[in-house]
Design a protein around this motif. Structure first.
Motif, PDB file in Angstrom:
ATOM      1  N   ILE A 105      27.297-107.324 -33.069  1.00  0.00           N
ATOM      2  CA  ILE A 105      27.396-106.237 -32.102  1.00  0.00           C
ATOM      3  C   ILE A 105      28.500-106.614 -31.128  1.00  0.00           C
ATOM      4  CG2 ILE A 105      26.228-104.984 -30.242  1.00  0.00           C
ATOM      5  CD1 ILE A 105      23.572-105.536 -31.689  1.00  0.00           C
ATOM      6  N   LEU A 106      29.487-105.730 -30.976  1.00  0.00           N
ATOM      7  CA  LEU A 106      30.573-105.931 -30.020  1.00  0.00           C
ATOM      8  C   LEU A 106      30.463-104.835 -28.968  1.00  0.00           C
ATOM      9  CD1 LEU A 106      33.159-107.386 -29.089  1.00  0.00           C
ATOM     10  CD2 LEU A 106      34.447-105.892 -30.639  1.00  0.00           C
ATOM     11  N   MET A 107      30.299-105.233 -27.709  1.00  0.00           N
ATOM     12  CA  MET A 107      30.073-104.276 -26.628  1.00  0.00           C
ATOM     13  C   MET A 107      31.274-104.185 -25.696  1.00  0.00           C
ATOM     14  SD  MET A 107      26.110-104.981 -25.590  1.00  0.00           S
ATOM     15  CE  MET A 107      26.031-103.454 -24.634  1.00  0.00           C
ATOM     16  N   MET A 108      31.392-103.005 -25.079  1.00  0.00           N
ATOM     17  CA  MET A 108      32.418-102.800 -24.062  1.00  0.00           C
ATOM     18  C   MET A 108      31.857-101.944 -22.939  1.00  0.00           C
ATOM     19  SD  MET A 108      36.085-100.920 -24.293  1.00  0.00           S
ATOM     20  CE  MET A 108      36.921-100.517 -22.778  1.00  0.00           C
ATOM     21  N   ASP A 109      32.165-102.325 -21.722  1.00  0.00           N
ATOM     22  CA  ASP A 109      31.842-101.533 -20.537  1.00  0.00           C
ATOM     23  C   ASP A 109      32.943-100.490 -20.402  1.00  0.00           C
ATOM     24  OD1 ASP A 109      31.691-100.460 -17.986  1.00  0.00           O
ATOM     25  OD2 ASP A 109      31.655-102.382 -16.958  1.00  0.00           O
ATOM     26  N   ILE A 110      32.629 -99.233 -20.722  1.00  0.00           N
ATOM     27  CA  ILE A 110      33.691 -98.220 -20.730  1.00  0.00           C
ATOM     28  C   ILE A 110      34.007 -97.675 -19.334  1.00  0.00           C
ATOM     29  CG2 ILE A 110      33.393 -97.617 -23.145  1.00  0.00           C
ATOM     30  CD1 ILE A 110      31.878 -95.119 -22.279  1.00  0.00           C
ATOM     31  N   THR A 111      33.414 -98.280 -18.305  1.00  0.00           N
ATOM     32  CA  THR A 111      33.821 -97.937 -16.939  1.00  0.00           C
ATOM     33  C   THR A 111      34.911 -98.885 -16.450  1.00  0.00           C
ATOM     34  OG1 THR A 111      32.192 -99.360 -15.837  1.00  0.00           O
ATOM     35  CG2 THR A 111      31.502 -97.099 -16.384  1.00  0.00           C
ATOM     36  N   ASN A 112      35.165 -99.940 -17.198  1.00  0.00           N
ATOM     37  CA  ASN A 112      36.132-100.950 -16.791  1.00  0.00           C
ATOM     38  C   ASN A 112      37.367-100.861 -17.683  1.00  0.00           C
ATOM     39  OD1 ASN A 112      37.598-103.232 -16.165  1.00  0.00           O
ATOM     40  ND2 ASN A 112      35.813-104.563 -16.021  1.00  0.00           N
ATOM     41  N   GLN A 113      38.361-100.124 -17.230  1.00  0.00           N
ATOM     42  CA  GLN A 113      39.560 -99.917 -18.038  1.00  0.00           C
ATOM     43  C   GLN A 113      40.347-101.206 -18.258  1.00  0.00           C
ATOM     44  OE1 GLN A 113      41.833 -96.447 -17.016  1.00  0.00           O
ATOM     45  NE2 GLN A 113      39.995 -95.276 -16.522  1.00  0.00           N
ATOM     46  N   PHE A 114      40.093-102.212 -17.441  1.00  0.00           N
ATOM     47  CA  PHE A 114      40.784-103.493 -17.608  1.00  0.00           C
ATOM     48  C   PHE A 114      40.279-104.239 -18.842  1.00  0.00           C
ATOM     49  CE2 PHE A 114      41.044-102.635 -13.019  1.00  0.00           C
ATOM     50  CZ  PHE A 114      42.421-102.551 -12.902  1.00  0.00           C
ATOM     51  N   PRO A 154      30.226 -91.843 -13.878  1.00  0.00           N
ATOM     52  CA  PRO A 154      31.395 -90.986 -13.611  1.00  0.00           C
ATOM     53  C   PRO A 154      32.725 -91.701 -13.838  1.00  0.00           C
ATOM     54  CG  PRO A 154      30.128 -91.388 -11.590  1.00  0.00           C
ATOM     55  CD  PRO A 154      29.391 -92.030 -12.704  1.00  0.00           C
ATOM     56  N   LEU A 155      32.699 -93.017 -13.904  1.00  0.00           N
ATOM     57  CA  LEU A 155      33.917 -93.803 -14.135  1.00  0.00           C
ATOM     58  C   LEU A 155      34.195 -94.061 -15.611  1.00  0.00           C
ATOM     59  CD1 LEU A 155      33.388 -96.493 -11.339  1.00  0.00           C
ATOM     60  CD2 LEU A 155      34.792 -94.422 -11.232  1.00  0.00           C
ATOM     61  N   ALA A 156      33.300 -93.614 -16.471  1.00  0.00           N
ATOM     62  CA  ALA A 156      33.426 -93.909 -17.902  1.00  0.00           C
ATOM     63  C   ALA A 156      34.628 -93.206 -18.524  1.00  0.00           C
ATOM     64  CB  ALA A 156      32.152 -93.495 -18.635  1.00  0.00           C
ATOM     65  N   ILE A 157      35.279 -93.923 -19.427  1.00  0.00           N
ATOM     66  CA  ILE A 157      36.357 -93.355 -20.232  1.00  0.00           C
ATOM     67  C   ILE A 157      35.682 -92.519 -21.322  1.00  0.00           C
ATOM     68  CG2 ILE A 157      38.301 -93.924 -21.745  1.00  0.00           C
ATOM     69  CD1 ILE A 157      38.183 -96.763 -20.465  1.00  0.00           C
ATOM     70  N   THR A 158      36.211 -91.352 -21.586  1.00  0.00           N
ATOM     71  CA  THR A 158      35.614 -90.533 -22.645  1.00  0.00           C
ATOM     72  C   THR A 158      35.881 -91.181 -23.996  1.00  0.00           C
ATOM     73  OG1 THR A 158      37.583 -89.180 -22.956  1.00  0.00           O
ATOM     74  CG2 THR A 158      35.972 -88.420 -21.295  1.00  0.00           C
ATOM     75  N   LEU A 159      35.005 -90.908 -24.944  1.00  0.00           N
ATOM     76  CA  LEU A 159      35.165 -91.488 -26.275  1.00  0.00           C
ATOM     77  C   LEU A 159      36.487 -91.068 -26.931  1.00  0.00           C
ATOM     78  CD1 LEU A 159      33.335 -93.546 -27.498  1.00  0.00           C
ATOM     79  CD2 LEU A 159      32.218 -91.773 -28.797  1.00  0.00           C
ATOM     80  N   PRO A 160      36.882 -89.779 -26.854  1.00  0.00           N
ATOM     81  CA  PRO A 160      38.191 -89.419 -27.434  1.00  0.00           C
ATOM     82  C   PRO A 160      39.358 -90.194 -26.806  1.00  0.00           C
ATOM     83  CG  PRO A 160      36.900 -87.446 -27.016  1.00  0.00           C
ATOM     84  CD  PRO A 160      36.154 -88.586 -26.394  1.00  0.00           C
ATOM     85  N   LYS A 161      39.322 -90.380 -25.491  1.00  0.00           N
ATOM     86  CA  LYS A 161      40.400 -91.141 -24.836  1.00  0.00           C
ATOM     87  C   LYS A 161      40.355 -92.603 -25.278  1.00  0.00           C
ATOM     88  CE  LYS A 161      42.442 -92.236 -20.378  1.00  0.00           C
ATOM     89  NZ  LYS A 161      42.369 -92.085 -18.936  1.00  0.00           N
ATOM     90  N   LEU A 162      39.152 -93.163 -25.398  1.00  0.00           N
ATOM     91  CA  LEU A 162      39.006 -94.539 -25.842  1.00  0.00           C
ATOM     92  C   LEU A 162      39.534 -94.718 -27.267  1.00  0.00           C
ATOM     93  CD1 LEU A 162      37.938 -97.273 -24.868  1.00  0.00           C
ATOM     94  CD2 LEU A 162      35.757 -96.669 -25.918  1.00  0.00           C
TER      95      LEU A 162
END
Length: 170
Positions: free
Chosen positions: A77-86, A119-127
């Motif tokens: 399992i590889l996880m990412m916090d999609i609120t952290n664009q860095f 509210p800070l999450a990157i949308t899946l299409p943008k990701l």
């Protein structure tokens, strides 16, 4: 049987492990968690099956994940916090390293994009666009499944648990 949980710092690895341990009480409050140092190993029984050993590797140790890879690892399992664009670049590098590692061939991989209701999450299409995820996944013969979760309200946890249980049948 072992499952390796990888991801950047604060991506939700410990919280996910807590949710797996409390699978029958998904609406239970989350405990206060502290950053993982090194790795955490927990044996969890999923749906009356033989226990699975979950090994969570700290975000600081993400780049050394291969040292935690043993023949008993059957799921990654590889996880990412999609609120952290860095974290996007680090995620993409680790994903490419993981998918090009010969020891991962034949092992199912879950990509978990966490904190999707923020509210800070990157949308899946943008990701998908920024990480070039579609062409990367199309170029691999590794079984990869993408999950969008928010562990604060258990969104997506049941789907991930169902996928895990299904992969454990194999």
């Amino acid at each position: 049987m072992e499952c390796l949980i990888l991801g950047s710092a604060s991506s939700g690895k410990s919280t996910l492990l807590t949710r797996f341990k409390n699978q029958n009480r998904l609406d239970s409050p989350l405990p206060v968690l502290h950053p993982t140092v090194g790795s955490i190993v927990e044996d969890v029984t999923l749906h009356k099956r033989k226990p699975i050993r979950f090994r969570e590797v700290s975000g600081a140790q993400l780049h050394t994940w291969q040292t935690y890879r043993s023949p008993s690892v059957k799921i990654l399992i590889l996880m990412m916090d999609i609120t952290n664009q860095f974290q996007i670049a680090q995620f993409q590098v680790e994903l490419l390293r993981l998918l090009s590692d010969d020891s991962v061939k034949g092992i199912p991989v879950a990509l978990v994009f966490n904190k999707c209701h923020s509210p800070l999450a990157i949308t899946l299409p943008k990701l998908y666009s920024v990480t070039m995820l579609k062409p990367i996944l199309a170029a691999t013969d590794i079984n990869v499944k993408v999950f969008e979760t928010d562990l604060t309200d258990d969104y997506g946890v049941e789907d991930l648990l169902a996928w895990l249980k299904d992969k454990l049948k194999d």
